[in-house]
Design a protein around this motif. Structure first.
Motif, short mmCIF file in Angstrom:
data_model
loop_
_atom_site.label_atom_id
_atom_site.label_comp_id
_atom_site.label_asym_id
_atom_site.label_seq_id
_atom_site.Cartn_x
_atom_site.Cartn_y
_atom_site.Cartn_z
N GLY A 194 0.72 -1.37 0.09
CA GLY A 194 -0.06 -0.20 -0.14
C GLY A 194 0.92 1.19 0.11
O GLY A 194 1.71 1.29 0.81
N LEU A 195 0.81 1.97 -0.96
CA LEU A 195 1.61 3.35 -1.10
C LEU A 195 1.50 4.21 0.17
O LEU A 195 2.73 4.58 0.52
CB LEU A 195 1.03 4.10 -2.37
CG LEU A 195 2.26 5.18 -2.82
CD1 LEU A 195 3.49 4.49 -3.11
CD2 LEU A 195 1.48 6.04 -3.90
N ALA A 196 0.41 4.38 0.54
CA ALA A 196 0.54 5.17 2.10
C ALA A 196 1.13 4.44 3.18
O ALA A 196 1.74 5.23 3.93
CB ALA A 196 -1.09 5.51 2.55
N ARG A 197 0.92 3.20 3.39
CA ARG A 197 1.68 2.42 4.42
C ARG A 197 3.18 2.46 3.88
O ARG A 197 3.96 2.47 4.90
CB ARG A 197 1.12 1.10 4.46
CG ARG A 197 -0.22 0.80 4.80
CD ARG A 197 -0.48 -0.44 5.09
NE ARG A 197 -1.87 -0.90 5.42
CZ ARG A 197 -2.67 -1.10 4.49
NH1 ARG A 197 -2.67 -1.08 3.41
NH2 ARG A 197 -4.21 -1.24 4.95
N GLU A 203 -7.17 6.79 2.45
CA GLU A 203 -5.95 6.24 2.17
C GLU A 203 -5.51 6.24 0.55
O GLU A 203 -4.60 6.23 0.12
CB GLU A 203 -6.03 4.81 2.54
CG GLU A 203 -4.78 3.87 2.27
CD GLU A 203 -4.47 2.74 2.92
OE1 GLU A 203 -3.62 1.61 2.49
OE2 GLU A 203 -5.54 2.21 3.63
N TRP A 204 -6.94 5.99 -0.35
CA TRP A 204 -6.85 6.20 -1.73
C TRP A 204 -6.21 7.52 -2.13
O TRP A 204 -5.39 7.67 -2.91
CB TRP A 204 -8.06 5.77 -2.24
CG TRP A 204 -8.06 6.00 -3.95
CD1 TRP A 204 -7.89 5.12 -4.75
CD2 TRP A 204 -8.21 7.08 -4.55
NE1 TRP A 204 -7.88 5.70 -6.06
CE2 TRP A 204 -8.25 6.95 -6.01
CE3 TRP A 204 -8.74 8.58 -4.14
CZ2 TRP A 204 -8.30 8.01 -6.82
CZ3 TRP A 204 -8.82 9.42 -5.24
CH2 TRP A 204 -8.85 9.11 -6.50
N LEU A 205 -6.86 8.58 -1.47
CA LEU A 205 -6.23 9.86 -1.79
C LEU A 205 -5.04 10.34 -1.19
O LEU A 205 -4.20 10.75 -2.09
CB LEU A 205 -7.56 11.11 -0.83
CG LEU A 205 -7.22 12.35 -1.12
CD1 LEU A 205 -7.30 12.89 -2.44
CD2 LEU A 205 -7.97 13.35 -0.15
N LEU A 206 -4.40 9.78 -0.32
CA LEU A 206 -3.27 9.93 0.16
C LEU A 206 -2.10 9.10 -0.73
O LEU A 206 -1.22 9.74 -1.15
CB LEU A 206 -2.84 9.21 1.72
CG LEU A 206 -1.40 9.56 2.07
CD1 LEU A 206 -1.02 10.97 2.14
CD2 LEU A 206 -1.37 8.84 3.46
N SER A 207 -2.64 7.89 -1.25
CA SER A 207 -1.84 7.17 -2.24
C SER A 207 -1.74 7.94 -3.57
O SER A 207 -0.70 7.90 -4.30
CB SER A 207 -2.25 5.88 -2.32
OG SER A 207 -2.29 4.89 -1.10
N ALA A 208 -2.90 8.40 -4.18
CA ALA A 208 -2.71 9.29 -5.44
C ALA A 208 -1.87 10.35 -5.42
O ALA A 208 -1.12 10.76 -6.24
CB ALA A 208 -4.14 9.64 -5.70
N ASN A 209 -1.77 11.06 -4.00
CA ASN A 209 -0.95 12.42 -4.12
C ASN A 209 0.34 11.91 -3.77
O ASN A 209 1.48 12.54 -4.28
CB ASN A 209 -1.61 13.17 -2.84
CG ASN A 209 -2.65 13.92 -3.05
OD1 ASN A 209 -2.41 14.99 -3.83
ND2 ASN A 209 -3.83 13.45 -2.94
#
Length: 512
Positions: free
Chosen positions: A105-108, A380-386
């Protein structure tokens, strides 16, 4: 943990760490940074793989070295803080993934990367203290004294035999006479010892990648079940409730509509500004405050439309949010236009380029907010996209020669070259480094071939330009300083030949 399971692992890592420190001393200490940073990164990645041979059994393991190699490639183009940061982040993710300590997971991954980099400088000291505690717990005789005893006899008798051979063989005696212990001690510098310790602490974090354990302890200390909220109406429900957010969005949209209309009139429509106000001043006044406004708006939207909240399901509120975020995106674009107008008058700098990039990232973040609301995605999707957008932007920027970009723009738009704008700041251009050589050459040649014979830059800058090139060429003679960007610059300088600036013709003196 037993001594048998602990000692081989530590010995293998310590041995690899010492070899890497020796390589770092050869490549970096007192030397310019260039292709050596890429070479060291490749060797360090090979050492990380050697520390985790079991990871090679994975059939998809080859994807990780390919991704790491792509992240290290900017170091070949040019060694800069940005390319080094990209390489360190990629090496950290690579080491954690091989050690099986990376959560997907990109955010993790971003969170783990931050924790890893925060703990990395202290990892070696912490592991060394832990090893000493384990050694004391297992007993001095089993580890420390045993390790010394197995070498004591060998070294003692080896020294005796070496002394006897020296007395019996004049060649060995001559070799021994060449060893000057005092000279060796004098060569050991305090700065070099500090460099070795820092290098060892740096490589150790990748050889034994771990994440700090305080995060898991904090999670364990937190209650597992959420605390039930009171059913009574609170002040928070009134201030940040559905009705309050609806009214706030109506007010915000009205205010932003006024600002958008003004930008459409003066920036996009080209209407005449009030007396005494220039487009440059108008642009400078609004570029940065509008970005802060957009960031505050993004924070409000994220807080007001939390997933699963009552406001997020209201159709009118969602439409007002869409309208407001769209106006924010228009404001960010207007800010970029404002900055472009300001740069057109007052030239380009590193900070203004960074502002352009930052504004683009803010606009992308606002667009992701709309996508998250429309597609009902998680935070988490928003954070990963950014994070993905930011990572791709930084990686692309590591290939851009910003010094040459700034120098060419400022020269091409200077008063001396176009007849309008501001005079070129030659000292700033010189501070940009070797990347500004081609643009500075064009500028000096233009000054020398025109009537600008009295230009102040013609007095000192040709000699300073030659001195800078001599210094740069002397540094490039060291193979460690090589980079693909410097190689291209060297080809340009070789094709150009010696720097020749036409001397302005002195005005003739009238006869008396």
């Amino acid at each position: 943990m037993t001594a048998i399971s602990l000692t081989p692992s530590y010995c293998r890592r310590v041995g690899a760490g010492i070899l890497l420190v020796a390589l770092a001393d050869f490549l970096f200490y007192g030397q310019p940074a260039g292709i050596t940073v890429f070479l060291f990164g490749m060797v360090l990645s090979g050492a990380v793989v050697a520390m985790h041979p079991a990871a090679l059994s994975d059939g998809r393991v080859w994807l990780r070295p390919l991704a790491l190699f792509a992240a290290l490639l900017p170091l070949v183009e040019n060694v800069s803080p940005l390319s080094v940061l990209v390489a360190i982040a990629a090496l950290a993710v690579f080491a954690l993934s091989l050690a099986g300590r990376l959560r997907m997971g990109l955010a993790r991954i971003a969170g783990q990367l931050c924790l890893f980099l925060l703990a990395a400088p202290f990892r070696f000291a912490r592991d060394f203290l832990r090893w000493r505690k384990v050694a004391r717990r297992l007993g001095r005789r089993r580890i420390r004294l045993a390790a010394i005893a197995v070498w004591a006899m060998s070294l003692t008798f080896g020294a005796v035999f070496l002394a006897l051979f020296g007395a019996a063989n004049p060649i060995i005696e001559h070799w021994l006479s060449l060893i000057d212990l005092y000279a060796l001690l004098e060569r050991i510098e305090v700065e070099r010892l500090i460099f070795w310790l820092l290098a060892l602490a740096g490589v150790w974090a990748f050889l034994r990648p771990r994440l700090p354990g305080f995060v898991s302890r904090i999670r364990q200390a937190m209650p597992a079940t959420p605390v039930a909220r009171s059913t009574s109406t609170t002040a928070e429900d009134i201030v940040f409730g559905k009705a309050a957010i609806l009214r706030a969005l109506i007010v915000f949209n009205a205010l932003f509509a006024v600002q958008t209309a003004l930008d459409a009139t003066y920036l996009w429509g080209g209407a005449a500004l009030p007396d005494g106000l220039t487009y440059a001043a108008y642009a400078h006044r609004g570029a940065y405050p509008l970005i802060v406004t957009a960031l505050l708006a993004a924070g409000f939207v994220l807080a007001a439309l939390r997933p699963g909240s009552e406001t997020s399901s209201d159709r009118l509120i969602r439409r007002l949010v869409y309208l407001w975020v769209a106006q924010n995106i228009v404001l960010v674009i207007s800010s970029m236009l404002r900055l472009d107008l300001y740069v057109g008058v007052y030239a380009l700098t590193y900070l203004r380029i960074a502002a352009f990039i930052w504004m683009g990232l803010v606009a992308a973040g606002l667009a992701f907010i709309i996508a998250r609301i429309a597609l009902t995605k998680s935070s988490e999707w928003l954070l990963s996209a950014n994070l993905l957008t930011l990572s791709a932007t930084l990686y692309a920027c590591s290939y851009i020669n910003f010094a040459a970009l700034i120098a060419n723009y400022n020269v091409d738009h200077s008063l001396e070259m176009t007849g309008q704008g501001v005079p070129l700041d030659g000292w700033y251009l010189r501070d940009l480094g070797p990347g500004a050589f081609p643009a500075l050459d064009r500028f000096l040649a233009q000054l020398g071939s025109t009537a600008a014979s009295g230009h102040p830059l013609l007095h000192d800058f040709p000699d300073l330009r030659r001195q800078d090139e001599i210094h740069w060429r002397a540094e490039q003679k060291n193979w460690r300083a090589w980079s693909f960007r410097d190689w291209r610059l060297a080809r340009y300088l070789d094709k150009r030949g010696p720097l020749v600036v036409p001397q302005p013709t002195e005005p003739s003196m009238p006869d008396r």
